[in-house]
Design an enzyme around this catalytic site. Sequence first.
Site, PDB file in Angstrom:
ATOM      1  N   TYR A  86     -24.389  -9.941 -20.188  1.00  0.00           N
ATOM      2  CA  TYR A  86     -24.194  -9.897 -18.737  1.00  0.00           C
ATOM      3  C   TYR A  86     -25.534  -9.802 -18.015  1.00  0.00           C
ATOM      4  O   TYR A  86     -25.788 -10.529 -17.058  1.00  0.00           O
ATOM      5  CB  TYR A  86     -23.300  -8.703 -18.385  1.00  0.00           C
ATOM      6  CG  TYR A  86     -23.074  -8.521 -16.906  1.00  0.00           C
ATOM      7  CD1 TYR A  86     -22.046  -9.197 -16.253  1.00  0.00           C
ATOM      8  CD2 TYR A  86     -23.884  -7.666 -16.161  1.00  0.00           C
ATOM      9  CE1 TYR A  86     -21.839  -9.026 -14.892  1.00  0.00           C
ATOM     10  CE2 TYR A  86     -23.686  -7.499 -14.799  1.00  0.00           C
ATOM     11  CZ  TYR A  86     -22.665  -8.178 -14.173  1.00  0.00           C
ATOM     12  OH  TYR A  86     -22.473  -8.006 -12.825  1.00  0.00           O
TER      13      TYR A  86
ATOM     14  N   GLU B 271       5.373   0.983  -3.469  1.00  0.00           N
ATOM     15  CA  GLU B 271       3.940   1.090  -3.781  1.00  0.00           C
ATOM     16  C   GLU B 271       3.452   2.517  -3.521  1.00  0.00           C
ATOM     17  O   GLU B 271       3.846   3.131  -2.531  1.00  0.00           O
ATOM     18  CB  GLU B 271       3.140   0.146  -2.861  1.00  0.00           C
ATOM     19  CG  GLU B 271       3.656  -1.283  -2.870  1.00  0.00           C
ATOM     20  CD  GLU B 271       2.904  -2.206  -1.892  1.00  0.00           C
ATOM     21  OE1 GLU B 271       2.111  -1.694  -1.079  1.00  0.00           O
ATOM     22  OE2 GLU B 271       3.129  -3.420  -1.980  1.00  0.00           O
TER      23      GLU B 271
ATOM     24  N   LYS C 296       1.265   5.109  -1.873  1.00  0.00           N
ATOM     25  CA  LYS C 296       0.541   4.986  -0.608  1.00  0.00           C
ATOM     26  C   LYS C 296      -0.845   5.596  -0.770  1.00  0.00           C
ATOM     27  O   LYS C 296      -1.010   6.815  -0.823  1.00  0.00           O
ATOM     28  CB  LYS C 296       1.315   5.671   0.521  1.00  0.00           C
ATOM     29  CG  LYS C 296       0.668   5.472   1.867  1.00  0.00           C
ATOM     30  CD  LYS C 296       1.574   5.925   2.988  1.00  0.00           C
ATOM     31  CE  LYS C 296       0.920   5.694   4.343  1.00  0.00           C
ATOM     32  NZ  LYS C 296      -0.359   6.417   4.477  1.00  0.00           N
TER      33      LYS C 296
ATOM     34  N   ASP D 285      -4.393   7.001  -0.089  1.00  0.00           N
ATOM     35  CA  ASP D 285      -4.963   7.740   1.035  1.00  0.00           C
ATOM     36  C   ASP D 285      -6.410   7.297   1.207  1.00  0.00           C
ATOM     37  O   ASP D 285      -7.344   7.959   0.775  1.00  0.00           O
ATOM     38  CB  ASP D 285      -4.875   9.243   0.767  1.00  0.00           C
ATOM     39  CG  ASP D 285      -4.937  10.037   2.050  1.00  0.00           C
ATOM     40  OD1 ASP D 285      -4.968   9.421   3.132  1.00  0.00           O
ATOM     41  OD2 ASP D 285      -4.942  11.273   1.970  1.00  0.00           O
TER      42      ASP D 285
ATOM     43  N   ARG E 212      -9.573  -1.804   9.806  1.00  0.00           N
ATOM     44  CA  ARG E 212      -8.352  -2.063  10.556  1.00  0.00           C
ATOM     45  C   ARG E 212      -8.560  -1.779  12.042  1.00  0.00           C
ATOM     46  O   ARG E 212      -8.026  -2.469  12.892  1.00  0.00           O
ATOM     47  CB  ARG E 212      -7.224  -1.173  10.022  1.00  0.00           C
ATOM     48  CG  ARG E 212      -5.957  -1.291  10.816  1.00  0.00           C
ATOM     49  CD  ARG E 212      -4.814  -0.515  10.189  1.00  0.00           C
ATOM     50  NE  ARG E 212      -3.638  -0.611  11.024  1.00  0.00           N
ATOM     51  CZ  ARG E 212      -3.369   0.170  12.063  1.00  0.00           C
ATOM     52  NH1 ARG E 212      -4.215   1.116  12.393  1.00  0.00           N
ATOM     53  NH2 ARG E 212      -2.285   0.004  12.781  1.00  0.00           N
TER      54      ARG E 212
ATOM     55  N   GLU F 167      -6.460  -1.302   0.755  1.00  0.00           N
ATOM     56  CA  GLU F 167      -6.922   0.037   1.062  1.00  0.00           C
ATOM     57  C   GLU F 167      -8.158   0.328   0.214  1.00  0.00           C
ATOM     58  O   GLU F 167      -8.117   0.192  -1.010  1.00  0.00           O
ATOM     59  CB  GLU F 167      -5.787   1.017   0.707  1.00  0.00           C
ATOM     60  CG  GLU F 167      -5.855   2.329   1.392  1.00  0.00           C
ATOM     61  CD  GLU F 167      -5.176   2.355   2.773  1.00  0.00           C
ATOM     62  OE1 GLU F 167      -4.710   1.286   3.233  1.00  0.00           O
ATOM     63  OE2 GLU F 167      -5.143   3.424   3.378  1.00  0.00           O
TER      64      GLU F 167
ATOM     65  N   TYR G 145      -2.634  -5.105  -0.871  1.00  0.00           N
ATOM     66  CA  TYR G 145      -1.179  -4.987  -0.733  1.00  0.00           C
ATOM     67  C   TYR G 145      -0.568  -5.869   0.340  1.00  0.00           C
ATOM     68  O   TYR G 145       0.632  -5.810   0.569  1.00  0.00           O
ATOM     69  CB  TYR G 145      -0.795  -3.540  -0.450  1.00  0.00           C
ATOM     70  CG  TYR G 145      -1.495  -2.930   0.754  1.00  0.00           C
ATOM     71  CD1 TYR G 145      -1.248  -3.397   2.039  1.00  0.00           C
ATOM     72  CD2 TYR G 145      -2.413  -1.900   0.590  1.00  0.00           C
ATOM     73  CE1 TYR G 145      -1.892  -2.862   3.138  1.00  0.00           C
ATOM     74  CE2 TYR G 145      -3.069  -1.345   1.686  1.00  0.00           C
ATOM     75  CZ  TYR G 145      -2.807  -1.838   2.959  1.00  0.00           C
ATOM     76  OH  TYR G 145      -3.457  -1.307   4.035  1.00  0.00           O
TER      77      TYR G 145
ATOM     78  N   LYS H 113       6.524   9.654   3.159  1.00  0.00           N
ATOM     79  CA  LYS H 113       5.420  10.592   2.913  1.00  0.00           C
ATOM     80  C   LYS H 113       5.851  11.729   1.987  1.00  0.00           C
ATOM     81  O   LYS H 113       7.006  12.162   2.030  1.00  0.00           O
ATOM     82  CB  LYS H 113       4.955  11.203   4.238  1.00  0.00           C
ATOM     83  CG  LYS H 113       4.317  10.216   5.194  1.00  0.00           C
ATOM     84  CD  LYS H 113       2.919   9.873   4.735  1.00  0.00           C
ATOM     85  CE  LYS H 113       2.054   9.319   5.846  1.00  0.00           C
ATOM     86  NZ  LYS H 113       1.584  10.268   6.817  1.00  0.00           N
TER      87      LYS H 113
ATOM     88  N   CYS I  94     -24.476  37.687  14.658  1.00  0.00           N
ATOM     89  CA  CYS I  94     -24.243  37.123  13.331  1.00  0.00           C
ATOM     90  C   CYS I  94     -23.846  38.245  12.365  1.00  0.00           C
ATOM     91  O   CYS I  94     -24.552  39.250  12.271  1.00  0.00           O
ATOM     92  CB  CYS I  94     -25.512  36.427  12.850  1.00  0.00           C
ATOM     93  SG  CYS I  94     -25.446  35.920  11.124  1.00  0.00           S
TER      94      CYS I  94
ATOM     95  N   CYS J  50     -26.946  38.685   9.729  1.00  0.00           N
ATOM     96  CA  CYS J  50     -28.281  39.178  10.085  1.00  0.00           C
ATOM     97  C   CYS J  50     -28.321  39.942  11.396  1.00  0.00           C
ATOM     98  O   CYS J  50     -29.349  40.527  11.736  1.00  0.00           O
ATOM     99  CB  CYS J  50     -29.277  38.019  10.133  1.00  0.00           C
ATOM    100  SG  CYS J  50     -29.027  36.940  11.545  1.00  0.00           S
TER     101      CYS J  50
ATOM    102  N   CYS K 202     -25.572  31.007  14.494  1.00  0.00           N
ATOM    103  CA  CYS K 202     -26.699  31.902  14.346  1.00  0.00           C
ATOM    104  C   CYS K 202     -27.919  31.010  14.193  1.00  0.00           C
ATOM    105  O   CYS K 202     -27.973  30.182  13.288  1.00  0.00           O
ATOM    106  CB  CYS K 202     -26.526  32.767  13.101  1.00  0.00           C
ATOM    107  SG  CYS K 202     -28.032  33.642  12.697  1.00  0.00           S
TER     108      CYS K 202
ATOM    109  N   CYS L 194     -32.162  34.070   8.876  1.00  0.00           N
ATOM    110  CA  CYS L 194     -30.836  34.572   8.517  1.00  0.00           C
ATOM    111  C   CYS L 194     -30.577  34.345   7.024  1.00  0.00           C
ATOM    112  O   CYS L 194     -30.692  33.223   6.539  1.00  0.00           O
ATOM    113  CB  CYS L 194     -29.769  33.859   9.344  1.00  0.00           C
ATOM    114  SG  CYS L 194     -28.092  34.280   8.834  1.00  0.00           S
TER     115      CYS L 194
HETATM  116  O1  D41 Z   1      -1.397   2.082   0.150  1.00  0.00           O
HETATM  117  C1  D41 Z   1      -1.376   2.024   1.365  1.00  0.00           C
HETATM  118  N1  D41 Z   1      -2.033   2.916   2.081  1.00  0.00           N
HETATM  119  C2  D41 Z   1      -0.633   0.924   2.061  1.00  0.00           C
HETATM  120  C3  D41 Z   1      -0.827   0.735   3.425  1.00  0.00           C
HETATM  121  C4  D41 Z   1       0.230   0.064   1.365  1.00  0.00           C
HETATM  122  N2  D41 Z   1       0.444   0.195   0.035  1.00  0.00           N
HETATM  123  N3  D41 Z   1       0.896  -0.907   2.032  1.00  0.00           N
HETATM  124  C5  D41 Z   1       0.722  -1.102   3.364  1.00  0.00           C
HETATM  125  N4  D41 Z   1       1.404  -2.105   3.972  1.00  0.00           N
HETATM  126  C6  D41 Z   1       1.266  -2.316   5.266  1.00  0.00           C
HETATM  127  C7  D41 Z   1       2.038  -3.426   5.903  1.00  0.00           C
HETATM  128  C8  D41 Z   1       3.451  -3.372   5.473  1.00  0.00           C
HETATM  129  C9  D41 Z   1       1.975  -3.324   7.409  1.00  0.00           C
HETATM  130  C10 D41 Z   1       1.416  -4.720   5.460  1.00  0.00           C
HETATM  131  C11 D41 Z   1      -0.166  -0.274   4.113  1.00  0.00           C
HETATM  132  C12 D41 Z   1      -0.281  -0.568   5.498  1.00  0.00           C
HETATM  133  N5  D41 Z   1       0.429  -1.580   6.041  1.00  0.00           N
HETATM  134  C13 D41 Z   1      -1.153   0.141   6.418  1.00  0.00           C
HETATM  135  N6  D41 Z   1      -2.206   0.862   6.111  1.00  0.00           N
HETATM  136  C14 D41 Z   1      -2.752   1.359   7.223  1.00  0.00           C
HETATM  137  C15 D41 Z   1      -2.017   0.949   8.278  1.00  0.00           C
HETATM  138  C16 D41 Z   1      -1.011   0.183   7.782  1.00  0.00           C
END
Ligand code: D41
Length: 669
Positions: free
Chosen positions: A37, A114, A116, A118, A137, A177, A229, A317, A411, A414, A429, A434
Amino acid sequence: MREEEVKRRMKELIKEIEYHNYRYYTLDDPVISDAQYDRLMRELEELEKKYPELAEPNSPTKRVGAPPLEVFGIVTHSIPMLSLSNAYSENEVIEFDERVKRLLSVNSLEYVAEPKMDGLAVELVYINGEFIQGSTRGDGFTGEDITQNLRTIKTIPLLLISDDKIKIPSRLEVRGEVYMTRDGFKRLNKEREEKGEPLFANPRNAAAGSLRQLDSKITAKRPLYIYCYGVGIVEGIEFSTHWEMLEAFKKWGLRVNELIRVCKNIEEVIAFYHELEKIRESLPYEIDGMVIKVNSIDFQKRLGEKARSPRWALAYKFKAHQETTTIKDIIVQVGRTGALTPVAIFEPVRVGGVEVKRATLHNQDEIEKKDIMIGDTVIIERAGDVIPEVVKVIKEKRDGTQRRFKMPDNCPICGSPVIRIKGEVVPRCINIACPAQIKGRIRHFGSRNAMDIEGLGVSLVEQLVDKKLVKDVADLYFLTLDQLVPLERMGEKSAKNLLESIEKSKKRELKRLIYALGIRHVGEHLSEIIAKKWKSIDQLFTVTEEELLETPEIGPEVASSIISFFKNETNKKVIERLKEAGVSMKEEEEEEKPAKLKGLIFLFTGALSNMTRSEAKERVEALGGSVASSVSKRVNYLVVGAEPGSKLEKAKELGITVIDEKEFLKMIS
Ligand code: D41
């Protein structure tokens, strides 16, 4: 070589290297050795060096970052990036399923579920398979152009891989993401702590901070990854399901989370949610829930959107872990920068498997807003990250024994009067001596761009303060050989060197001294402006707020900070002692700095016996050189200590000069 030939070879190399990047970073399954590589990379680098005018913007050699930007450009998303509606309970998820089925007049519906992530939502634009632009975004309509930063993320392909079966769209807007792993986050924060830099609160903030760097070379060093995604515009190809689209992503080399799965109905989705909840803490990255999407694209189109979020998707969530406990006391902590933070001490309680004893209450305003009293029964919550929060007070439980809390005027460490600098919510402070801040302040004082005291490393500062040899920065100038020699990793020679560099620092320019004092909001640039205008520290003791405000670039926050700093009694005494020690307090010419190692790049492998890595780094940098973290052609010397690692082999292959510790010591002596 003819020009066309060079161009062709470059393109060939880029394609090949990008394929191996994909094997290595995205699939974690390389098919060639590192050496092979490196050879490809080297050939490409050499061609680009020889024919810079032919170099491609999307070359993998650019993954190390580009020159810094002044500002980010603005990008308008051709199709707005929608947000997700949230659900917090199984009921809401079942209602979603029922609503969607009713709207589509069907009895059962297939979903894709999927994890989600963070992280931060971004959009990548590919034209004929080539990455041409990437953006945040933002508000969904417009975001910031962070193309250069995204190029440094190894899991983002610069070229899509073509496949005979599904051809690459002429235009493809991919959404995904960007996130930081938990490990990467911990490592980054540890590094920042060692350097005295502010810490990131969680991996998400760290990812956001890293992506919003104007200098992409910094982004390149951060452990960032992507999962894709979704799409914006796709030209020249149609998918019938979301899953099919994700499969196409994978074939093109775009990274897709392996945990994503198709669920035959909402019951399967809910079962998967509970599975994710169980494995959540063991994942290498943070997730804050699950995203549920109708699989059929035709159905998605029929459902459309409502209030800026698609009707066909839902974020389910995870519940924040909550518990009830009582506040035994509220104490005040003084941080490394002097910020006073109220901290609630709880009756210990387990929240989501972790024992919680305390939580920051942030500041007085927060305490008042939430109406928190000592002795209150409160609901606490541990959300995505580990840091707990007080959500609310259960006022019904008050029995008259509760007491109000007030931030102290002095403080707690100190006793110096606390200042609230204009524009800031937290009281501080600002006493330069300190004890809560002293280690950080001494390190800053001696740092390269401040007083540049060579050899005043982290571990030495620790010892000096812990052994009470130094209580403020002026004490540095009264240290003696007898005090220094017995310290760990010191010895007569290093002690003499240290005293010598302390002596030398007395003649630094005024702007460096001002910067070294660590006045809040006064960085290198402002220090220079102040030094030019006032020309001596004495002037700063008598300067008025009005005079300061007449200066361009000095606003009310800075002015108030400077005035308070020079009003503080301890600060006056420390500066007086610096003067007694002979530290220059006026604008004067600085002597030439020795730059023995100017421009040279060192790399270390194996353990050194005379100093730590970071001490070695400091020495090299003090002499004008720099230290690399991995083998590359740029490296001039590989310093080999005991039990060297794989870097030695690589360095030999690249023809880098290899030296041992003794030779290195000679170079830096
Ligand atoms: O994993 C995620 N944070 C995630 C965010 C995900 N797996 N899918 C997402 N799909 C969408 C749509 C359905 C609108 C295409 C998203 C988000 N939106 C999203 N992330 C931040 C705002 C919207």
